[in-house]
Design a protein around this motif. Structure first.
Motif, PDB file in Angstrom:
ATOM      1  N   ALA A 335       0.820  -1.218   0.000  1.00  0.00           N
ATOM      2  CA  ALA A 335       0.000   0.000   0.000  1.00  0.00           C
ATOM      3  C   ALA A 335       0.854   1.268   0.000  1.00  0.00           C
ATOM      4  N   GLY A 336       2.116   1.162   0.447  1.00  0.00           N
ATOM      5  CA  GLY A 336       3.001   2.329   0.538  1.00  0.00           C
ATOM      6  C   GLY A 336       3.043   2.966   1.905  1.00  0.00           C
ATOM      7  N   ALA A 337       2.455   2.315   2.918  1.00  0.00           N
ATOM      8  CA  ALA A 337       2.402   2.908   4.256  1.00  0.00           C
ATOM      9  C   ALA A 337       3.782   3.027   4.892  1.00  0.00           C
ATOM     10  N   HIS A 338       4.716   2.161   4.486  1.00  0.00           N
ATOM     11  CA  HIS A 338       6.069   2.199   5.064  1.00  0.00           C
ATOM     12  C   HIS A 338       6.804   3.487   4.737  1.00  0.00           C
ATOM     13  N   THR A 339       6.349   4.207   3.705  1.00  0.00           N
ATOM     14  CA  THR A 339       7.061   5.414   3.303  1.00  0.00           C
ATOM     15  C   THR A 339       6.881   6.562   4.296  1.00  0.00           C
ATOM     16  N   MET A 340       6.002   6.396   5.278  1.00  0.00           N
ATOM     17  CA  MET A 340       6.001   7.343   6.406  1.00  0.00           C
ATOM     18  C   MET A 340       7.359   7.336   7.090  1.00  0.00           C
ATOM     19  N   PHE A 341       8.036   6.180   7.100  1.00  0.00           N
ATOM     20  CA  PHE A 341       9.276   6.000   7.854  1.00  0.00           C
ATOM     21  C   PHE A 341      10.508   5.822   6.966  1.00  0.00           C
ATOM     22  N   PHE A 342      10.294   5.390   5.722  1.00  0.00           N
ATOM     23  CA  PHE A 342      11.406   5.101   4.810  1.00  0.00           C
ATOM     24  C   PHE A 342      11.061   5.714   3.461  1.00  0.00           C
ATOM     25  N   GLN A 343      11.411   7.008   3.311  1.00  0.00           N
ATOM     26  CA  GLN A 343      10.969   7.792   2.160  1.00  0.00           C
ATOM     27  C   GLN A 343      11.908   7.699   0.968  1.00  0.00           C
ATOM     28  N   CYS A 344      13.095   7.133   1.186  1.00  0.00           N
ATOM     29  CA  CYS A 344      14.098   7.135   0.112  1.00  0.00           C
ATOM     30  C   CYS A 344      14.352   5.713  -0.349  1.00  0.00           C
ATOM     31  N   GLY A 345      15.373   5.526  -1.181  1.00  0.00           N
ATOM     32  CA  GLY A 345      15.684   4.217  -1.721  1.00  0.00           C
ATOM     33  C   GLY A 345      16.707   3.481  -0.881  1.00  0.00           C
ATOM     34  N   LEU A 346      16.772   2.166  -1.078  1.00  0.00           N
ATOM     35  CA  LEU A 346      17.688   1.313  -0.319  1.00  0.00           C
ATOM     36  C   LEU A 346      19.138   1.500  -0.731  1.00  0.00           C
ATOM     37  N   GLY A 347      19.386   1.993  -1.958  1.00  0.00           N
ATOM     38  CA  GLY A 347      20.774   2.147  -2.380  1.00  0.00           C
ATOM     39  C   GLY A 347      20.886   2.596  -3.818  1.00  0.00           C
ATOM     40  N   HIS A 348      22.118   2.629  -4.314  1.00  0.00           N
ATOM     41  CA  HIS A 348      22.405   3.125  -5.657  1.00  0.00           C
ATOM     42  C   HIS A 348      23.737   2.565  -6.120  1.00  0.00           C
ATOM     43  N   MET A 349      24.023   2.703  -7.393  1.00  0.00           N
ATOM     44  CA  MET A 349      25.333   2.353  -7.931  1.00  0.00           C
ATOM     45  C   MET A 349      26.371   3.337  -7.376  1.00  0.00           C
ATOM     46  N   ILE A 350      27.600   2.871  -7.237  1.00  0.00           N
ATOM     47  CA  ILE A 350      28.682   3.721  -6.757  1.00  0.00           C
ATOM     48  C   ILE A 350      29.953   3.367  -7.514  1.00  0.00           C
ATOM     49  N   GLY A 351      30.803   4.356  -7.764  1.00  0.00           N
ATOM     50  CA  GLY A 351      32.042   4.130  -8.495  1.00  0.00           C
ATOM     51  C   GLY A 351      32.841   5.412  -8.573  1.00  0.00           C
ATOM     52  N   LEU A 352      33.065   5.910  -9.788  1.00  0.00           N
ATOM     53  CA  LEU A 352      33.726   7.205  -9.941  1.00  0.00           C
ATOM     54  C   LEU A 352      32.848   8.339  -9.442  1.00  0.00           C
ATOM     55  N   ASP A 353      31.557   8.116  -9.397  1.00  0.00           N
ATOM     56  CA  ASP A 353      30.622   9.059  -8.779  1.00  0.00           C
ATOM     57  C   ASP A 353      29.997   8.361  -7.581  1.00  0.00           C
ATOM     58  N   VAL A 354      29.689   9.119  -6.545  1.00  0.00           N
ATOM     59  CA  VAL A 354      29.039   8.495  -5.396  1.00  0.00           C
ATOM     60  C   VAL A 354      27.672   7.956  -5.799  1.00  0.00           C
ATOM     61  N   HIS A 355      26.938   8.661  -6.670  1.00  0.00           N
ATOM     62  CA  HIS A 355      25.765   8.128  -7.355  1.00  0.00           C
ATOM     63  C   HIS A 355      26.235   7.887  -8.787  1.00  0.00           C
ATOM     64  N   ASP A 356      26.734   6.701  -9.035  1.00  0.00           N
ATOM     65  CA  ASP A 356      27.545   6.479 -10.225  1.00  0.00           C
ATOM     66  C   ASP A 356      26.763   6.726 -11.513  1.00  0.00           C
ATOM     67  N   MET A 357      27.332   7.562 -12.356  1.00  0.00           N
ATOM     68  CA  MET A 357      26.827   7.870 -13.701  1.00  0.00           C
ATOM     69  C   MET A 357      25.463   8.546 -13.685  1.00  0.00           C
ATOM     70  N   GLU A 358      25.074   9.126 -12.558  1.00  0.00           N
ATOM     71  CA  GLU A 358      23.739   9.721 -12.494  1.00  0.00           C
ATOM     72  C   GLU A 358      23.597  10.896 -13.459  1.00  0.00           C
ATOM     73  N   ASP A 359      24.712  11.516 -13.846  1.00  0.00           N
ATOM     74  CA  ASP A 359      24.646  12.600 -14.828  1.00  0.00           C
ATOM     75  C   ASP A 359      24.187  12.098 -16.193  1.00  0.00           C
ATOM     76  N   LEU A 360      24.281  10.794 -16.432  1.00  0.00           N
ATOM     77  CA  LEU A 360      23.871  10.225 -17.711  1.00  0.00           C
ATOM     78  C   LEU A 360      22.380   9.892 -17.740  1.00  0.00           C
ATOM     79  N   GLY A 361      21.728   9.991 -16.585  1.00  0.00           N
ATOM     80  CA  GLY A 361      20.291   9.744 -16.529  1.00  0.00           C
ATOM     81  C   GLY A 361      19.967   8.544 -15.662  1.00  0.00           C
ATOM     82  N   GLU A 362      19.248   8.797 -14.566  1.00  0.00           N
ATOM     83  CA  GLU A 362      18.904   7.732 -13.621  1.00  0.00           C
ATOM     84  C   GLU A 362      18.151   6.593 -14.306  1.00  0.00           C
ATOM     85  N   GLN A 363      17.290   6.939 -15.254  1.00  0.00           N
ATOM     86  CA  GLN A 363      16.488   5.912 -15.910  1.00  0.00           C
ATOM     87  C   GLN A 363      17.347   4.975 -16.739  1.00  0.00           C
ATOM     88  N   PHE A 364      18.509   5.447 -17.226  1.00  0.00           N
ATOM     89  CA  PHE A 364      19.405   4.601 -17.996  1.00  0.00           C
ATOM     90  C   PHE A 364      20.311   3.775 -17.093  1.00  0.00           C
TER      91      PHE A 364
END
Length: 466
Positions: A335-364
């Motif tokens: 239902a999405g009720a947990h987002t009261m307490f956990f509004q963000c994501g569990l993690g992301h790619m990491i490498g040369l960027d802390v959010h790796d390659m996010e400048d190239l587009g998160e959807q890609f």
């Protein structure tokens, strides 16, 4: 300043070779970053090279570009050598030709020649592939070089080049993993220093100064602005003016860059007192259990979105146990009720960027043709959802965040009343937030935590505080 540490030229030669094999004709234009002024022209922010330029070209100085010409089978670095006016201020530095030779490129030319080179290519209707710009000065530079209006640049970048870069940079080589281990180990030392140094009466900025000093004194710098706060419910808090008091918790999210700019990204939450309060420890253990559940699920083929939801269910189970939530955890998450307490994501790619390659587009980067990013609250902040593969490096960072403003909004709107015990939640509205985070390499068998062990469970954290 150019790093004292380098990969061998063969690393960059091989990377460019793999990239070139994805195309049959045209030009690939890789733009380096320029200096950026703080408040007047000659007072610059610390220089940070574009990560894709670093990956393929490996020269860590400003005002450069590289053209990979598939039709002519040549690679050229464009840049200007220092004038005497520059040398007076900087001292002598290697020439563009010398720097290019160190990464296996024998041809160089001036920046003014780049404009002519690209103009000739445009006149011959040759394909010029470039990555989407993320800085205003880069947009203006590309406008001048390619004749494309700034407003149309993001409609004219090459998706094929984006996908080729992501496909290559997503899989970390042994050399890259070694750099990331180095970054995580420095990050580890930064966290140990903060956990052992915090005292009631200190200001947050006193700890921030010590932590950043550790990163710099280890030969790198921070990979992103340090998050260190007693207001852990604010996900990206960069205000450091609060005074530490008994009963507070400190949430610190901080990571170092290695000398070659690979990132570490760790989070620990610890009490200002010697020990957690009873409620703090209960909540911490809920987050810790969700972390363990997520880490155990890391293996090739697993959708990271499913691991995010699995960790979310574990958070709900713990909160139901404390009477803060109610009902079936799986139904609550669906239902999405947990987002009261956990509004963000569990993690992301990491490498040369802390959010790796996010400048190239998160959807890609984080998703695929078969898995599109959600627009729902909570899930829309999950940067990585696609199936994990060996060679990926990722973060795992579950948390609980008690946000008073969100409580009041949702309670007034009577949202998720079947799952959230609002009277109980109102009693702890000023609790704050807890997050833990480590970095992992996905292997053929499962996963490997990067770096030395940094104490994680509540008893270990309390032992460090003592």
């Amino acid at each position: 300043m150019e790093s004292n540490s380098k990969f061998e030229a063969q690393v960059y030669i091989h990377r460019r070779k793999v990239l070139k094999e994805q195309f049959t004709d045209g030009l690939i234009l890789l733009m380096g970053n320029n200096e950026s002024s703080m408040n007047f022209r000659d007072n610059w922010y610390p220089f940070r090279q574009d990560s894709s330029f670093l990956y393929y070209v490996g020269i860590d100085t400003p005002e450069l570009a590289c053209v990979i010409d598939l039709d002519e089978d040549q690679e050229i670095v464009f840049g200007d050598d220092l004038s005497m006016d520059h040398i007076i201020w900087t001292g002598p530095l290697p020439s563009v030709a010398d720097r290019a030779a160190q990464v296996g490129i024998s041809q160089t030319d001036s920046l003014s020649a780049l404009h002519k080179y690209l103009q000739t290519a445009r006149q011959k209707n040759r394909k010029i592939r470039f990555l989407p710009p993320y800085r205003a000065d880069r947009e203006e530079q590309l406008h001048q070089l390619l004749g494309i209006p700034v407003s149309q640049l993001n409609a004219n970048f090459s998706p094929e080049l984006v996908n080729a870069v992501i496909a290559q940079r997503s899989y970390k080589s042994a050399e890259e993993v070694s750099q990331m281990e180095q970054a995580v180990n420095i990050s580890n030392e930064m966290h140990r220093l903060a956990i052992q140094s915090a005292r009631p009466g200190m200001k947050e900025f006193e700890l921030v100064g010590q932590v950043r000093g550790k990163a710099i004194s280890s030969g790198g710098d921070i990979a992103y602005p340090i998050i260190l706060t007693i207001n852990g419910q604010t996900l990206h808090n960069h205000y450091y003016g609060n005074t530490l008091s008994e009963g507070d918790m400190i949430l610190m999210d901080a990571g170092s860059e290695s000398p070659l700019h690979y990132a570490g990204d760790l989070t620990r939450t610890f009490p200002v007192s010697k020990k957690f309060s009873s409620l703090q420890k209960d909540m911490y253990n809920i987050v810790y259990t969700a972390y363990q559940k997520a880490v155990d699920a890391l293996h090739p083929g697993a959708l990271f979105r499913d691991i995010h939801l699995l960790a979310s269910e574990e958070l709900v189970k713990g909160l139901v146990g404390l009477g803060i939530m109610k009902g079936d955890p799986k139904e609550a998450v669906a239902a999405g009720a947990h987002t009261m307490f956990f509004q963000c994501g569990l993690g992301h790619m990491i490498g040369l960027d802390v959010h790796d390659m996010e400048d190239l587009g998160e959807q890609f980067v984080g998703y695929s043709k078969d898995l599109q990013k959600s627009t729902e609250f909570g899930l829309k902040s999950l940067r990585l959802g696609k199936a994990l593969e060996p060679g990926f490096t990722i973060t795992v960072e579950p948390g609980i965040y008690i946000i008073p403003e969100l409580i009041d909004r949702w309670e007034a709107d009577k949202q998720y009343t079947d799952f959230i015990n609002y009277p109980k939640l109102q009693e702890i509205r000023n609790f704050g937030g807890i997050r833990v985070e480590d970095n992992f390499l996905i292997t053929d068998e499962g996963s490997q935590k990067l770096g030395h062990y940094l104490p994680l469970n509540a008893d270990e954290i309390e032992a460090m505080r003592s």
